[in-house]
Design an enzyme around this catalytic site. Structure first.
Site, mmCIF file in Angstrom:
data_model
loop_
_atom_site.group_PDB
_atom_site.id
_atom_site.type_symbol
_atom_site.label_atom_id
_atom_site.label_comp_id
_atom_site.label_asym_id
_atom_site.label_seq_id
_atom_site.Cartn_x
_atom_site.Cartn_y
_atom_site.Cartn_z
ATOM 1 N N CYS B 56 -86.277 -36.635 34.749
ATOM 2 C CA CYS B 56 -87.062 -35.842 35.560
ATOM 3 C C CYS B 56 -88.119 -36.747 36.340
ATOM 4 O O CYS B 56 -88.516 -36.668 37.584
ATOM 5 C CB CYS B 56 -88.019 -34.898 34.733
ATOM 6 S SG CYS B 56 -86.667 -33.343 33.979
ATOM 7 N N ARG B 133 -81.544 -28.039 36.663
ATOM 8 C CA ARG B 133 -81.992 -28.866 37.865
ATOM 9 C C ARG B 133 -81.477 -27.912 38.858
ATOM 10 O O ARG B 133 -80.287 -28.283 39.498
ATOM 11 C CB ARG B 133 -81.509 -30.091 38.020
ATOM 12 C CG ARG B 133 -81.900 -30.976 36.669
ATOM 13 C CD ARG B 133 -81.473 -32.536 36.875
ATOM 14 N NE ARG B 133 -82.027 -33.147 35.609
ATOM 15 C CZ ARG B 133 -83.194 -33.569 35.130
ATOM 16 N NH1 ARG B 133 -84.011 -33.461 35.974
ATOM 17 N NH2 ARG B 133 -83.263 -34.045 33.987
#
EC number: 1.11.1.24
Lengths: 76, 221
Positions: B56, B133
């Site tokens: 991330c 995601r």
């Protein structure tokens, strides 16, 4: 939020937006152009400033409150 | 006698390409934002599994690096994870300190999972407490125009997200379609002719290169 939220602080970007609406009421689009802030930030920022009584709505436009103008002058 | 039981089942209708994006109001690192605050701009709303995680972090750096260019394309970025706003603030400060990158776009703190559920960002068989995601590209009218899903272990490709946005904006502006692997400057596809007459006429159009009536390309000037 835990421990409360500071509702009295004004961020630099908020001060910039308020400076634009000290003399006359302006729309979010005008505030965005003059303050050079993104429109999403102006729309949400003005909403928050109205809730916290730093600004007031006049139709589609916003104007700084008297107490805000006094505060900004004092801090200048 | 058979007993009949009534059961209330909540059915979530997830956003699809072409549908209006679900409206929301959410706490973010830039204060409370509503989706309608972005009307008039293209918006890339993306979710990540968790703050203070390595993949991330690379994605946030990647998104920030293309943020100035996106803004020049009338596009804003908005991140989301199921973390608190304090976690977001601590993480973006950490990214600036450790990686020298200031994260300028807002990040939604979706602790109630309201936005995550509205957009279908949770993949329960992967995790029911973290978002996957997901990427939602919305146009200035707040219609969903493209959706990408990646698994939590694999970082997204920023060049592809940007390429997708450029292709969508180009298609809208010029009323064309783009072929596989298209990048800006390459020939575009002329949408198929809707009538027999137009199908014949386009074969003689000097602006088009046609392999056949259904397959014509042109340059954008």
């Amino acid at each position: 939020m835990a421990c409360g939220t500071d509702l009295t602080a004004l961020s630099q970007s908020e001060k910039v937006m308020l400076a634009v609406i000290q003399e006359e009421a302006k729309t979010a689009d005008d505030i965005a152009k003059e303050s050079k802030q993104p429109i999403f930030k102006v729309r949400s920022g003005m909403r928050s400033l109205v809730e916290r009584e730093f600004a007031q709505e006049e139709g589609e436009a916003y104007r700084a409150t008297e107490k805000t103008i006094a505060r900004l002058k004092k801090e200048a | 006698m058979t007993e009949v039981q009534n059961e209330n089942v909540e059915v979530r209708s997830l956003p699809r390409i072409g549908s209006p994006a679900p409206q929301f109001e959410a706490k973010t690192t830039h204060g409370v934002l509503k989706l309608e605050d972005y009307k008039g701009k293209w918006l890339i709303l993306f979710s990540h599994p968790a703050d203070f995680t390595p993949v991330c972090t690379t994605e946030f750096i990647g998104f920030q690096k293309m943020y100035p260019e996106l803004r020049e394309m009338n596009t804003e970025l908005l991140g989301l994870s199921i973390d608190s706003v304090h976690s977001h603030i601590a993480w973006v400060r950490n990214i600036e300190e450790k990686f020298g990158v200031e994260i300028e776009f807002p990040v939604i703190a979706d602790l109630t999972m309201d936005v995550a559920h509205k957009f279908g960002m949770i993949m329960p068989d992967e995790s029911d407490t973290e978002t996957s995601r997901a990427v939602f590209v919305m146009d200035p009218e707040q219609v969903v125009r493209a959706i990408i899903y990646y698994p939590s272990a694999i970082g997204r490709n920023m060049d592809e997200i940007k390429r997708l946005l450029i292709a969508l904006q180009t298609a809208d502006e010029h009323k064309i379609a783009t072929p596989a692997n298209w990048t800006k400057g390459e020939r575009v596809i002329v949408p198929p002719a809707p009538t027999q007459e137009l199908a014949a006429e386009r074969m003689n159009n000097p602006e088009y290169e046609c392999k056949d009536f259904y397959f014509c390309t042109k340059e954008i000037k």
